[in-house]
Design a protein around this motif. Structure first.
Motif, PDB file in Angstrom:
ATOM      1  N   GLN A  23     -12.920  20.256  20.328  1.00  0.00           N
ATOM      2  CA  GLN A  23     -12.051  20.113  21.481  1.00  0.00           C
ATOM      3  C   GLN A  23     -11.754  21.456  22.161  1.00  0.00           C
ATOM      4  OE1 GLN A  23      -8.579  18.131  20.061  1.00  0.00           O
ATOM      5  NE2 GLN A  23      -9.712  16.441  19.129  1.00  0.00           N
ATOM      6  N   THR A  24     -12.095  22.549  21.514  1.00  0.00           N
ATOM      7  CA  THR A  24     -11.862  23.867  22.078  1.00  0.00           C
ATOM      8  C   THR A  24     -13.173  24.441  22.578  1.00  0.00           C
ATOM      9  OG1 THR A  24     -12.112  24.877  19.907  1.00  0.00           O
ATOM     10  CG2 THR A  24      -9.889  24.259  20.586  1.00  0.00           C
ATOM     11  N   GLY A  25     -13.120  25.666  23.082  1.00  0.00           N
ATOM     12  CA  GLY A  25     -14.325  26.284  23.595  1.00  0.00           C
ATOM     13  C   GLY A  25     -14.193  27.785  23.644  1.00  0.00           C
ATOM     14  N   LEU A  26     -15.120  28.403  24.327  1.00  0.00           N
ATOM     15  CA  LEU A  26     -15.157  29.844  24.480  1.00  0.00           C
ATOM     16  C   LEU A  26     -14.878  30.212  25.923  1.00  0.00           C
ATOM     17  CD1 LEU A  26     -18.341  30.588  22.373  1.00  0.00           C
ATOM     18  CD2 LEU A  26     -15.973  30.786  21.650  1.00  0.00           C
ATOM     19  N   ARG A  27     -14.239  31.325  26.109  1.00  0.00           N
ATOM     20  CA  ARG A  27     -13.850  31.774  27.445  1.00  0.00           C
ATOM     21  C   ARG A  27     -14.681  32.995  27.830  1.00  0.00           C
ATOM     22  NH1 ARG A  27      -7.739  31.950  27.947  1.00  0.00           N
ATOM     23  NH2 ARG A  27      -8.099  29.748  28.388  1.00  0.00           N
ATOM     24  N   ARG A  28     -15.335  32.886  28.959  1.00  0.00           N
ATOM     25  CA  ARG A  28     -16.119  33.987  29.517  1.00  0.00           C
ATOM     26  C   ARG A  28     -15.409  34.520  30.757  1.00  0.00           C
ATOM     27  NH1 ARG A  28     -21.411  33.670  27.349  1.00  0.00           N
ATOM     28  NH2 ARG A  28     -21.768  31.724  26.205  1.00  0.00           N
ATOM     29  N   TYR A  29     -15.706  35.771  31.127  1.00  0.00           N
ATOM     30  CA  TYR A  29     -15.013  36.436  32.219  1.00  0.00           C
ATOM     31  C   TYR A  29     -16.011  36.878  33.287  1.00  0.00           C
ATOM     32  CZ  TYR A  29     -11.148  36.618  28.919  1.00  0.00           C
ATOM     33  OH  TYR A  29     -10.165  36.271  28.022  1.00  0.00           O
ATOM     34  N   LYS A  30     -15.542  36.869  34.522  1.00  0.00           N
ATOM     35  CA  LYS A  30     -16.359  37.385  35.609  1.00  0.00           C
ATOM     36  C   LYS A  30     -16.507  38.897  35.434  1.00  0.00           C
ATOM     37  CE  LYS A  30     -16.083  35.539  39.572  1.00  0.00           C
ATOM     38  NZ  LYS A  30     -15.655  35.048  40.900  1.00  0.00           N
ATOM     39  N   PRO A  31     -17.721  39.421  35.492  1.00  0.00           N
ATOM     40  CA  PRO A  31     -17.948  40.844  35.171  1.00  0.00           C
ATOM     41  C   PRO A  31     -17.435  41.783  36.264  1.00  0.00           C
ATOM     42  CG  PRO A  31     -19.990  39.831  35.844  1.00  0.00           C
ATOM     43  CD  PRO A  31     -18.988  38.719  35.772  1.00  0.00           C
ATOM     44  N   ARG A  32     -16.133  41.881  36.409  1.00  0.00           N
ATOM     45  CA  ARG A  32     -15.554  42.836  37.353  1.00  0.00           C
ATOM     46  C   ARG A  32     -15.678  44.266  36.835  1.00  0.00           C
ATOM     47  NH1 ARG A  32     -10.513  42.792  38.239  1.00  0.00           N
ATOM     48  NH2 ARG A  32     -10.575  43.216  40.470  1.00  0.00           N
ATOM     49  N   THR A  33     -15.829  44.422  35.516  1.00  0.00           N
ATOM     50  CA  THR A  33     -16.070  45.721  34.892  1.00  0.00           C
ATOM     51  C   THR A  33     -17.217  45.559  33.902  1.00  0.00           C
ATOM     52  OG1 THR A  33     -14.468  45.281  33.143  1.00  0.00           O
ATOM     53  CG2 THR A  33     -13.653  46.384  35.119  1.00  0.00           C
ATOM     54  N   PRO A  34     -17.895  46.629  33.522  1.00  0.00           N
ATOM     55  CA  PRO A  34     -18.989  46.500  32.542  1.00  0.00           C
ATOM     56  C   PRO A  34     -18.532  45.957  31.195  1.00  0.00           C
ATOM     57  CG  PRO A  34     -19.140  48.587  33.702  1.00  0.00           C
ATOM     58  CD  PRO A  34     -17.840  47.984  34.108  1.00  0.00           C
ATOM     59  N   GLY A  35     -17.283  46.229  30.832  1.00  0.00           N
ATOM     60  CA  GLY A  35     -16.801  45.738  29.557  1.00  0.00           C
ATOM     61  C   GLY A  35     -16.517  44.257  29.524  1.00  0.00           C
ATOM     62  N   GLN A  36     -16.460  43.613  30.682  1.00  0.00           N
ATOM     63  CA  GLN A  36     -16.203  42.173  30.735  1.00  0.00           C
ATOM     64  C   GLN A  36     -17.476  41.361  30.892  1.00  0.00           C
ATOM     65  OE1 GLN A  36     -13.470  41.662  33.986  1.00  0.00           O
ATOM     66  NE2 GLN A  36     -11.663  41.990  32.696  1.00  0.00           N
ATOM     67  N   ARG A  37     -18.604  42.017  31.057  1.00  0.00           N
ATOM     68  CA  ARG A  37     -19.839  41.266  31.298  1.00  0.00           C
ATOM     69  C   ARG A  37     -20.233  40.439  30.078  1.00  0.00           C
ATOM     70  NH1 ARG A  37     -23.466  41.406  35.134  1.00  0.00           N
ATOM     71  NH2 ARG A  37     -22.476  43.243  36.061  1.00  0.00           N
ATOM     72  N   HIS A  38     -20.115  41.012  28.895  1.00  0.00           N
ATOM     73  CA  HIS A  38     -20.514  40.319  27.664  1.00  0.00           C
ATOM     74  C   HIS A  38     -19.312  39.916  26.819  1.00  0.00           C
ATOM     75  CE1 HIS A  38     -24.657  41.409  28.536  1.00  0.00           C
ATOM     76  NE2 HIS A  38     -24.272  42.660  28.700  1.00  0.00           N
ATOM     77  N   LEU A  39     -18.130  39.930  27.401  1.00  0.00           N
ATOM     78  CA  LEU A  39     -16.923  39.584  26.650  1.00  0.00           C
ATOM     79  C   LEU A  39     -16.821  38.071  26.491  1.00  0.00           C
ATOM     80  CD1 LEU A  39     -14.242  40.371  25.330  1.00  0.00           C
ATOM     81  CD2 LEU A  39     -13.197  40.306  27.603  1.00  0.00           C
ATOM     82  N   ILE A  40     -16.684  37.615  25.254  1.00  0.00           N
ATOM     83  CA  ILE A  40     -16.525  36.193  24.937  1.00  0.00           C
ATOM     84  C   ILE A  40     -15.376  36.068  23.949  1.00  0.00           C
ATOM     85  CG2 ILE A  40     -17.586  34.123  23.979  1.00  0.00           C
ATOM     86  CD1 ILE A  40     -20.278  35.185  24.785  1.00  0.00           C
ATOM     87  N   ARG A  41     -14.432  35.210  24.263  1.00  0.00           N
ATOM     88  CA  ARG A  41     -13.271  34.999  23.400  1.00  0.00           C
ATOM     89  C   ARG A  41     -13.032  33.513  23.193  1.00  0.00           C
ATOM     90  NH1 ARG A  41      -8.927  39.143  26.257  1.00  0.00           N
ATOM     91  NH2 ARG A  41      -9.675  41.088  25.328  1.00  0.00           N
ATOM     92  N   PRO A  42     -12.596  33.116  21.996  1.00  0.00           N
ATOM     93  CA  PRO A  42     -12.199  31.717  21.801  1.00  0.00           C
ATOM     94  C   PRO A  42     -10.921  31.396  22.575  1.00  0.00           C
ATOM     95  CG  PRO A  42     -12.618  32.825  19.706  1.00  0.00           C
ATOM     96  CD  PRO A  42     -12.566  33.886  20.757  1.00  0.00           C
TER      97      PRO A  42
END
Length: 407
Positions: free
Chosen positions: A60-79
């Motif tokens: 019922q849950t998932g993973l959260r991805r972010y729009k790559p506004r910075t290089p550190g957010q391009r590959h950031l994945i969080r539950p």
């Protein structure tokens, strides 16, 4: 002629209708994730309890991805853990983490664990792994613990009002009621079932997610975590995020089957509901009595292990099961966690590592080894042969240098 620049203050003064168009969303999407077959926390659910009491909420849950506004957010994945408490922990249940141990050093200041140091300031949460407290406990909130991968729950005893931290089961939320039966069943529960302790009837009233029970009282096929090794110790097995064990068999049931089969082969039957114990020798009875005191559990690694039936465990799966799919996104987040960089041996000098030195990027004609010359690959055995764990029935599957086939 240059065009005059329109300030944001001028737009805001005209109205807030333009603000939604100016906002830039940070979160791109919330991806639903199907748990894989080899690491799924969805273990067989017993038929005695409702599905919602033991079913994992990973699907019922998932993973959260972010729009790559910075290089550190391009590959950031969080539950997605929107249910976690966003405030500070309960101060009296924490201890400051200070000293040189944060840098991987012992009492003499020597580095005994490499790649540790720095990181954000944190306090150690005092988690109750024993679960000796009796009575019903209500979950006030679910918190993030920086010292472990699983989440913790702040519970309050309804009778005494005492608060404590426990490991949260997957799916536990604020308002749930959990209870520990480590000291035994309460009298009101035994009276409600007629005074006779029937294992199936007791399990239907006690084996719910988050409750602490003895292994002998938990039905076969139930997922459990925070397992203790004996009846007095704290839970030490299956405490990481998403880990669990499954009760495969109970020694008491297996012994009873073997004794019935032995009597049938001897041509003797049961005397009513009891077995004819006179047909067994003293050594056989001692062997059966010893075997009846253990429960066989399959761990997340695939290992089959014997546990004392009077040891305790918590019903369910350890929370934060999607922790293994998270990605930090940048090197700085590793430094925030207190993890220092790992330097390759071939990048060092010859005086610092057996792989160092020389021209080019090769390690020469040296076998893979640690900085102290100990072989690191090729199936080098590090465990002594004479120290065999007799409680292990079947070892976990090992690759032995080969890639494991996917199921």
């Amino acid at each position: 002629m240059l065009q005059p620049r329109i300030t944001l203050r001028h737009i805001y003064s005209q109205g807030q209708a333009f603000l939604p168009a100016l906002r830039r969303p940070y979160i791109q999407a919330a991806d639903s994730l199907r748990p894989s077959t080899h690491s799924s926390p969805a273990a067989p659910v017993p038929t005695f309890a409702p599905q919602e009491q033991l079913q994992s909420t990973t699907a019922q849950t998932g993973l959260r991805r972010y729009k790559p506004r910075t290089p550190g957010q391009r590959h950031l994945i969080r539950p997605i853990n929107d249910h976690l408490w966003r405030g500070r922990p309960l101060y009296k249940l924490t201890v400051a983490k200070k000293g040189q141990s944060r840098g991987g050093r012992n009492h003499t200041g020597k580095v005994v664990v490499r790649h540790r140091g720095g990181g954000a300031k944190r306090r150690i949460r005092l988690v109750d792994f024993h679960r000796w407290g009796e009575g019903a406990q209500v979950v006030e909130r679910i918190e993030h613990d920086p010292g472990r991968t699983a989440h913790i729950a702040l519970v309050r005893n309804l009778e005494s009002g005492e608060r404590s931290y426990i490991l949260a089961a997957d799916g536990t939320r604020a308002g749930d009621v959990v209870q520990s039966y480590r000291k035994g069943l309460p009298k009101d529960l035994t009276n409600s079932i007629g005074g006779h302790i029937d294992r199936g009837l007791v399990a239907s009233k006690t084996a719910y997610r988050g409750n602490c029970l003895q292994l002998g009282m938990i039905p076969v096929g139930t997922p459990i975590f925070n397992i203790s090794l004996d009846k007095n110790s704290a839970g030490t097995v299956c405490r990481s995020a998403g880990t669990y064990g499954t009760i495969v068999s109970k020694g008491q049931d297996e012994v009873q089957k073997e004794m019935v089969k032995f009597l049938e082969d001897q041509g003797r039957g049961r005397q009513g509901q009891a077995l004819d114990i006179s047909a067994f020798t003293h050594d056989q009875l001692a062997k059966y009595e010893k075997a009846a005191g253990y429960v066989t559990i399959r761990l997340s690694s695939g290992e089959l292990r014997l546990f004392d039936k009077e040891a305790v465990a918590t019903i369910g799966v350890a929370s934060n099961a999607l922790h293994q799919y998270a990605q930090l996104g940048k090197a700085g987040r590793s430094r925030w966690l207190g993890i220092r960089p790992t330097v390759r041996g071939v990048a060092m000098n010859a005086c610092d590592h057996p792989h160092g030195g020389g021209r080019g990027k090769g390690k020469g004609n040296n076998h893979p080894s640690s900085p102290w010359g100990k072989p690191a690959k090729s199936g080098y055995k590090t465990r002594p042969r004479n120290k065999i764990n007799k409680m292990v029935v079947q070892e976990r599957p090992r690759n032995q240098g080969k890639r494991r086939k996917r199921a």
